[in-house]
Design a protein around this motif. Structure first.
Motif, PDB file in Angstrom:
ATOM      1  N   SER A  51       0.815  -1.220   0.000  1.00 24.60           N
ATOM      2  CA  SER A  51       0.000   0.000   0.000  1.00 24.60           C
ATOM      3  C   SER A  51       0.843   1.262   0.000  1.00 24.60           C
ATOM      4  CB  SER A  51      -0.945   0.008   1.208  1.00 24.60           C
ATOM      5  OG  SER A  51      -0.236   0.227   2.415  1.00 24.60           O
ATOM      6  N   GLU A  52       2.096   1.138   0.516  1.00 28.94           N
ATOM      7  CA  GLU A  52       2.968   2.315   0.624  1.00 28.94           C
ATOM      8  C   GLU A  52       3.921   2.455  -0.558  1.00 28.94           C
ATOM      9  OE1 GLU A  52       4.750   1.535   4.388  1.00 28.94           O
ATOM     10  OE2 GLU A  52       2.991   2.214   5.541  1.00 28.94           O
ATOM     11  N   LEU A  53       4.018   1.450  -1.392  1.00 29.11           N
ATOM     12  CA  LEU A  53       4.859   1.568  -2.587  1.00 29.11           C
ATOM     13  C   LEU A  53       4.290   2.613  -3.529  1.00 29.11           C
ATOM     14  CD1 LEU A  53       5.522  -2.175  -3.542  1.00 29.11           C
ATOM     15  CD2 LEU A  53       7.160  -0.586  -2.515  1.00 29.11           C
ATOM     16  N   THR A  54       5.152   3.344  -4.211  1.00 34.86           N
ATOM     17  CA  THR A  54       4.673   4.278  -5.225  1.00 34.86           C
ATOM     18  C   THR A  54       4.537   3.556  -6.570  1.00 34.86           C
ATOM     19  OG1 THR A  54       6.883   4.990  -5.914  1.00 34.86           O
ATOM     20  CG2 THR A  54       5.839   6.198  -4.077  1.00 34.86           C
ATOM     21  N   LEU A  55       3.714   4.125  -7.430  1.00 34.47           N
ATOM     22  CA  LEU A  55       3.571   3.555  -8.776  1.00 34.47           C
ATOM     23  C   LEU A  55       4.904   3.614  -9.522  1.00 34.47           C
ATOM     24  CD1 LEU A  55       0.068   4.947  -9.825  1.00 34.47           C
ATOM     25  CD2 LEU A  55       0.644   2.880  -8.531  1.00 34.47           C
ATOM     26  N   LYS A  56       5.690   4.627  -9.216  1.00 34.68           N
ATOM     27  CA  LYS A  56       7.017   4.754  -9.836  1.00 34.68           C
ATOM     28  C   LYS A  56       7.919   3.568  -9.455  1.00 34.68           C
ATOM     29  CE  LYS A  56      10.740   8.172 -10.450  1.00 34.68           C
ATOM     30  NZ  LYS A  56      11.932   7.437 -10.001  1.00 34.68           N
ATOM     31  N   GLU A  57       7.878   3.169  -8.190  1.00 35.71           N
ATOM     32  CA  GLU A  57       8.691   2.037  -7.756  1.00 35.71           C
ATOM     33  C   GLU A  57       8.279   0.760  -8.486  1.00 35.71           C
ATOM     34  OE1 GLU A  57       9.891   2.176  -3.235  1.00 35.71           O
ATOM     35  OE2 GLU A  57       7.880   3.035  -3.459  1.00 35.71           O
ATOM     36  N   ILE A  58       6.970   0.575  -8.662  1.00 33.48           N
ATOM     37  CA  ILE A  58       6.494  -0.617  -9.368  1.00 33.48           C
ATOM     38  C   ILE A  58       6.871  -0.542 -10.837  1.00 33.48           C
ATOM     39  CG2 ILE A  58       4.414  -1.866 -10.091  1.00 33.48           C
ATOM     40  CD1 ILE A  58       3.184  -1.172  -7.409  1.00 33.48           C
TER      41      ILE A  58
END
Length: 452
Positions: free
Chosen positions: A51-58
């Motif tokens: 839930s805390e990951l950013t879309l950029k990280e993914i």
């Protein structure tokens, strides 16, 4: 490394691929692949981290590298970079809140979907409850046209599936007539052949096409042979309105299926030139959680994320239909009714957020811990969530493929319960035939003598 502490227990995750796998609801295929969470607490910890990951990280960490996998390349090459950059700073939790907000409408979701990779869509669905998945799916209504238009509000379509264990023409036609008489077949008349030869496939295509022509039925025909067999049949003049192929979420699994971007591109171009339908959407894809596991081609990625990647791959060819059959493989990938229901809700949402006209086959096999009650619950929930179509199988039991699915009677019941109607063009034909009046079946429903 990513960490989270739940109830004084510290959990560590080495990669985003591991986080996605362990944030999944329990599935027997993930357990068999040894990538599932080992406990409820570990699953919750993974969900918190996700839930805390950013879309950029993914985005920067695809579960299978771009250089190694054709599916990854298709997904990333098709992303709208402008829209992605607008939302790249969002966390997965913020994406969930946006999707479920009462302020967010269909147009909003279609727009942001163009900037979402399949891993992002899988990730956000892992943070959703069953009610969340139904509410989110209801908001998304992709529309496509072949000979009929699928996806319009208030409409629910069905594939009439008149399979026969030895491809007997009389048996196929009898089942076809029964399905049509109950209002099933507006999505497609689709036959799974026992004999996959070009000659046999062509024969069934001609038979269903001729029947449609004789009775002026506004729908499309399809024989679910391998796509290369259908392409050969099309080259020899067989009338194909909709071309079919099963897809998977890794290049390794698609290699086992005998398909590639090159083959699908050629099929797309052939249908645009030689297909009998008006289009522009002339392909039909079938998917389902677990195929990559059963082929040992999952590469350490969880079934739900691989299914999302399959949708990212499929949307490149703008299909008329995508049908999910999670549960068809059996207990090694989807063990029981609870897992079937959850997978169907996940897949419907993920497919629709990819912009696909999504159908659900709430299937089960007799060696699973599932039964007709589970199937009917899955059917009702996904119909409430806005599935575009279902199967129509005589008696709910496919005598050729040996699995259970929605029957012609189930089809009629789902429409009646939810006040839904057939696809617009097909409903006019049903009224002309005296099978339907004011959106309800008449006493002539089920009467095969209509076609004498």
């Amino acid at each position: 490394m990513y960490t989270c502490t739940v109830k004084n227990e510290r959990f560590q995750f080495q990669s985003i691929r591991e986080i996605l796998a362990k944030a999944s609801e329990e599935k027997s295929g993930d357990k068999m692949a040894r990538i599932a969470a080992q406990s409820y607490l570990e699953r919750m910890a993974a969900k918190v981290v996700l839930s805390e990951l950013t879309l950029k990280e993914i985005f920067e960490n695809p579960v299978i590298p771009y250089e190694q996998d054709e599916v990854t390349r298709i997904i990333y090459d098709d992303i709208n970079q402008y829209i992605y950059k607008e939302i790249s700073h969002w966390s997965v939790g913020e994406l969930r809140d946006y999707i479920l907000s009462h302020k967010t409408n269909t147009s909003d979701l279609f727009r942001i979907s163009k900037g979402l990779t399949s891993e992002m869509i899988s990730g956000v669905s892992k943070l959703m409850s069953s009610i969340d998945l139904v509410m989110a799916s209801q908001k998304i209504r992709p529309i496509a046209h072949c000979n009929t238009t699928i996806g319009e509000a208030g409409r629910l379509a069905f594939r009439c599936q008149p399979n026969h264990p030895i491809d007997n023409p009389e048996g196929i036609l009898a089942s076809l007539k029964e399905g049509l008489s109950y209002g099933s077949g507006d999505a497609v008349i689709g036959v799974n052949p026992n004999n996959d030869s070009v000659e046999s496939v062509s024969k069934i295509l001609h038979m269903t096409h001729d029947f449609m022509q004789k009775w002026e039925i506004p729908t499309q025909n399809c024989v679910l042979a391998h796509i290369t067999t259908q392409m050969q049949a099309l080259r020899k003049g067989a009338p194909i309105a909709l071309m079919f192929q099963s897809l998977a979420g890794t290049q390794a699994a698609n290699n086992d299926f005998g398909i590639s971007k090159e083959i699908l591109d050629e099929a797309f171009e052939m249908m645009a030139k030689y297909g009998t339908s008006t289009g522009p959407n002339q392909l039909y894809f079938e998917t389902g959680q677990g195929s990559e596991v059963s082929l040992d081609a999952h590469l350490g990625v969880d079934m739900q994320t691989l299914e999302a990647r399959t949708y990212g791959y499929a949307r490149h060819w703008k299909p008329f239909m995508v049908n999910n059959v999670s549960g068809f493989i059996g207990p090694e990938t989807i063990y029981d009714g609870k897992q079937v229901i959850r997978a169907d809700l996940e897949d419907l949402f993920m497919g629709k957020l990819h912009g696909l006209p999504m159908g659900i086959a709430p299937t089960y096999t007799n060696h699973m811990q599932a039964d007709q009650n589970d199937q009917e619950i899955a059917g009702m929930l996904t119909a409430l969530a806005g599935a575009n179509f279902y199967m129509g199988v005589p008696g709910g039991d496919d005598v050729m493929l040996s699995y259970q699915d929605t029957s012609y009677h189930d089809d009629a019941s789902l429409r009646e319960m939810l006040g839904l109607r057939p696809l617009r063009e097909f409903e006019l034909w049903l009224e002309k035939m005296g099978i339907m009046e004011n959106g309800r079946l008449t006493e002539r429903a089920g009467d095969l003598s209509i076609f004498k």
